[in-house]
Design an enzyme around this catalytic site. Structure first.
Site, PDB file in Angstrom:
ATOM      1  N   CYS A 115       0.793  -1.177   0.018  1.00 31.41           N
ATOM      2  CA  CYS A 115      -0.001   0.153  -0.011  1.00 31.41           C
ATOM      3  C   CYS A 115       0.891   1.308   0.088  1.00 31.41           C
ATOM      4  CB  CYS A 115      -0.929   0.049   1.064  1.00 31.41           C
ATOM      5  SG  CYS A 115      -2.170  -1.001   1.015  1.00 31.41           S
ATOM      6  N   HIS A 261      -3.547   7.188   0.902  1.00 34.62           N
ATOM      7  CA  HIS A 261      -3.681   5.825   0.248  1.00 34.62           C
ATOM      8  C   HIS A 261      -5.149   5.312   0.587  1.00 34.62           C
ATOM      9  CE1 HIS A 261      -3.984   1.722  -0.761  1.00 34.62           C
ATOM     10  NE2 HIS A 261      -3.896   1.334   0.739  1.00 34.62           N
ATOM     11  N   ASN A 291      -9.776  -0.672  -2.851  1.00 32.64           N
ATOM     12  CA  ASN A 291      -8.299  -0.464  -2.506  1.00 32.64           C
ATOM     13  C   ASN A 291      -7.427  -1.114  -3.547  1.00 32.64           C
ATOM     14  OD1 ASN A 291      -5.774  -0.800  -1.724  1.00 32.64           O
ATOM     15  ND2 ASN A 291      -6.225  -1.328   0.622  1.00 32.64           N
TER      16      ASN A 291
HETATM   17  N1  ACO Z   1     -19.416  -8.755   4.805  1.00 35.22           N
HETATM   18  C1  ACO Z   1     -20.254  -9.170   5.818  1.00 35.22           C
HETATM   19  N2  ACO Z   1     -19.620  -9.216   6.974  1.00 35.22           N
HETATM   20  C2  ACO Z   1     -18.510  -9.474   7.007  1.00 35.22           C
HETATM   21  C3  ACO Z   1     -17.508  -9.060   6.227  1.00 35.22           C
HETATM   22  C4  ACO Z   1     -18.118  -8.650   4.756  1.00 35.22           C
HETATM   23  N3  ACO Z   1     -17.500  -8.401   3.497  1.00 35.22           N
HETATM   24  N4  ACO Z   1     -16.212  -9.133   6.288  1.00 35.22           N
HETATM   25  C5  ACO Z   1     -16.124  -9.645   7.675  1.00 35.22           C
HETATM   26  N5  ACO Z   1     -17.584  -9.504   8.128  1.00 35.22           N
HETATM   27  C6  ACO Z   1     -18.115  -9.708   9.535  1.00 35.22           C
HETATM   28  C7  ACO Z   1     -17.168 -10.566  10.316  1.00 35.22           C
HETATM   29  O1  ACO Z   1     -16.900 -11.821  10.004  1.00 35.22           O
HETATM   30  C8  ACO Z   1     -17.493  -9.948  11.772  1.00 35.22           C
HETATM   31  O2  ACO Z   1     -18.346 -10.912  12.078  1.00 35.22           O
HETATM   32  P1  ACO Z   1     -18.630 -11.273  13.666  1.00 35.22           P
HETATM   33  O3  ACO Z   1     -18.392 -10.177  14.496  1.00 35.22           O
HETATM   34  O4  ACO Z   1     -19.717 -12.300  13.565  1.00 35.22           O
HETATM   35  O5  ACO Z   1     -17.301 -12.257  13.853  1.00 35.22           O
HETATM   36  C9  ACO Z   1     -17.793  -8.705  11.622  1.00 35.22           C
HETATM   37  O6  ACO Z   1     -18.329  -8.597  10.230  1.00 35.22           O
HETATM   38  C10 ACO Z   1     -16.703  -7.705  11.837  1.00 35.22           C
HETATM   39  O7  ACO Z   1     -15.485  -7.994  11.361  1.00 35.22           O
HETATM   40  P2  ACO Z   1     -14.331  -7.078  11.542  1.00 35.22           P
HETATM   41  O8  ACO Z   1     -13.156  -7.793  10.802  1.00 35.22           O
HETATM   42  O9  ACO Z   1     -13.767  -6.997  12.896  1.00 35.22           O
HETATM   43  O10 ACO Z   1     -14.695  -5.603  10.963  1.00 35.22           O
HETATM   44  P3  ACO Z   1     -13.917  -4.346  10.812  1.00 35.22           P
HETATM   45  O11 ACO Z   1     -15.164  -3.507  11.599  1.00 35.22           O
HETATM   46  O12 ACO Z   1     -12.710  -4.548  11.460  1.00 35.22           O
HETATM   47  O13 ACO Z   1     -14.076  -4.135   9.566  1.00 35.22           O
HETATM   48  C11 ACO Z   1     -11.941  -4.077   7.622  1.00 35.22           C
HETATM   49  C12 ACO Z   1     -12.896  -4.915   8.524  1.00 35.22           C
HETATM   50  C13 ACO Z   1     -13.180  -3.159   6.847  1.00 35.22           C
HETATM   51  C14 ACO Z   1     -11.278  -4.883   6.996  1.00 35.22           C
HETATM   52  C15 ACO Z   1     -11.429  -2.944   8.714  1.00 35.22           C
HETATM   53  O14 ACO Z   1     -10.689  -3.557   9.748  1.00 35.22           O
HETATM   54  C16 ACO Z   1     -10.217  -2.316   7.754  1.00 35.22           C
HETATM   55  O15 ACO Z   1     -10.449  -1.529   6.849  1.00 35.22           O
HETATM   56  N6  ACO Z   1      -8.883  -2.464   8.364  1.00 35.22           N
HETATM   57  C17 ACO Z   1      -7.730  -1.719   7.518  1.00 35.22           C
HETATM   58  C18 ACO Z   1      -7.626  -2.248   6.288  1.00 35.22           C
HETATM   59  C19 ACO Z   1      -6.247  -1.449   5.561  1.00 35.22           C
HETATM   60  O16 ACO Z   1      -6.211  -0.369   6.033  1.00 35.22           O
HETATM   61  N7  ACO Z   1      -5.475  -2.278   5.076  1.00 35.22           N
HETATM   62  C20 ACO Z   1      -4.144  -1.779   4.883  1.00 35.22           C
HETATM   63  C21 ACO Z   1      -4.064  -1.597   3.420  1.00 35.22           C
HETATM   64  S1  ACO Z   1      -4.013  -3.129   2.431  1.00 35.22           S
HETATM   65  C22 ACO Z   1      -2.405  -3.496   2.011  1.00 35.22           C
HETATM   66  O17 ACO Z   1      -1.363  -2.946   2.430  1.00 35.22           O
HETATM   67  C23 ACO Z   1      -2.304  -4.644   1.016  1.00 35.22           C
END
Ligand code: ACO
Length: 334
Positions: A115, A261, A291
């Site tokens: 990223c 980003h 992303n």
């Molecule tokens: N649809 C529906 N439900 C989902 C989905 C989906 N696509 N994905 C996960 N869930 C569920 C999970 O199973 C979980 O259910 P549970 O509570 O019953 O266990 C619930 O939703 C919450 O999941 P979390 O992973 O805790 O959700 P969060 O609010 O943390 O959001 C996300 C996830 C969007 C990935 C967030 O954490 C995020 O954006 N993180 C940072 C990403 C980032 O910046 N990445 C860096 C760049 S990538 C790179 O460098 C390659």
């Protein structure tokens, strides 16, 4: 010492739009969850049978950037290509671009910083320009994520986030030291490498071992500890923006355009709020593209410039955080 200035910008995304509703037919997800957690409405994914790849999309973006810079291909002295999804394990995409654009035998390197790849790529190019070694460098960020995602419910926490696309710019020698890239700031923290990783296939875990696991080894799909990444991202984004401003004796109030980003709209909004920036001082397009990792900043920068959101003499701040962990910022006087 010379300065370096962006003189041409371009981007390319495949035509094929994949909406959140389209994804809900592949896995247990829905438009509301994706928009609420990430801000993403749709992304572009290379369709089956397309010729597109990271290198080919990069070439398409590069042609636009070269033309807009008013250069011919023979003016390009060097290629820097950032991607986490190269066409081949080796060689890198940079040499493919040299071939596909039919450039002279200029040097080409690939940057593998996910990223923050475009920030690292721009910083690398900047050093070559500043020392006087090169005059015009083609800098590309491109990703072909969609073919490597787990498009089942198992992979939904990661696969709904990523999109395909490419952006490119020309970084050119600038005689006026008050213009162009003022500074760049790069960081890494490898102890968190396993928090956001595609672990295989690797030399340590090669293809036959994955096949022999009979589907148990899924380390060739991206793994992300989303919550941990999120928490680190908001801290590191803020730190590295301040580091860049302080290095140039600038204040937050000097920022005309912040282009983060495009990892997650919530991360961008958190940083925007923390710095007290208005909506017209921050450019986000994750809603349309998801992303696109190494391509996201350069696609957003190109769009912002095309839309007239960046004017001559504006202070433009680019910042990224991602896998590695790696993060960085680039401060530009446009
Ligand atoms: N649809 C529906 N439900 C989902 C989905 C989906 N696509 N994905 C996960 N869930 C569920 C999970 O199973 C979980 O259910 P549970 O509570 O019953 O266990 C619930 O939703 C919450 O999941 P979390 O992973 O805790 O959700 P969060 O609010 O943390 O959001 C996300 C996830 C969007 C990935 C967030 O954490 C995020 O954006 N993180 C940072 C990403 C980032 O910046 N990445 C860096 C760049 S990538 C790179 O460098 C390659």
């Amino acid at each position: 010492m010379y300065s370096s200035k962006i003189t041409g910008l371009g981007y390319y995304v495949p035509d094929n739009v994949v909406t959140n509703d389209d994804l809900s037919e592949l896995m247990d997800t829905n438009d509301e969850w994706i928009q609420e957690r990430t801000g993403i409405k749709e992304r572009h994914w290379i369709p089956d049978g397309s010729e597109d790849s990271s290198a080919i999309m990069g070439v398409k973006a590069a042609k636009i950037a070269i033309e807009r810079a008013g250069l011919s291909k023979d003016d390009i002295d060097f290629i820097v290509f950032a991607t986490l999804s190269p066409d081949y394990f080796f060689p890198g995409c940079g040499v493919q671009v040299q071939d596909m654009l039919d450039l002279p035998t200029v040097g080409a390197i690939d940057i593998r910083n996910q990223c923050s790849g475009f920030i690292y790529a721009l910083s690398t190019a900047d050093q070559f320009i500043k020392t006087g070694m090169y005059k015009n460098i083609l800098v590309i960020g491109a990703e072909f994520h969609s073919n490597g995602l787990d498009k089942t419910t198992r992979g939904r926490g990661v696969s709904v986030i990523f999109g395909d696309g490419a952006g490119a710019c020309i970084l050119s020698r600038e005689e006026d030291n008050s213009k162009g890239i003022l500074s760049s700031h790069l960081h890494s923290e490898g102890k968190y490498a396993d928090k956001l990783i595609v672990a295989s296939p690797s030399i340590k875990n090669w293809v036959p071992e994955i096949i022999n696991s009979n589907g148990k080894d899924i380390s060739y799909f991206p793994y992300m500890d989303g919550t941990f990444v999120f928490k680190n991202a908001v801290v590191r984004f803020s730190e590295v923006i301040m580091e860049g401003l302080e290095a140039n004796n600038l204040q937050v109030s000097d920022i005309d355009m912040f282009i983060p980003h495009q990892a997650n709209l919530r991360i961008s909004q958190f940083v925007q709020k923390k710095f007290g920036l208005n909506d017209d001082q921050v450019y986000n397009n994750i809603m349309k593209y998801g992303n696109t990792t190494a391509a996201s900043i350069i696609i957003a920068l190109t769009e912002a410039w095309e839309n007239g959101n960046i004017k001559d003499n504006d202070l433009v701040v680019l910042a990224a955080f991602g896998s590695g962990f790696t993060w960085g910022s680039v401060i530009i006087r446009w």
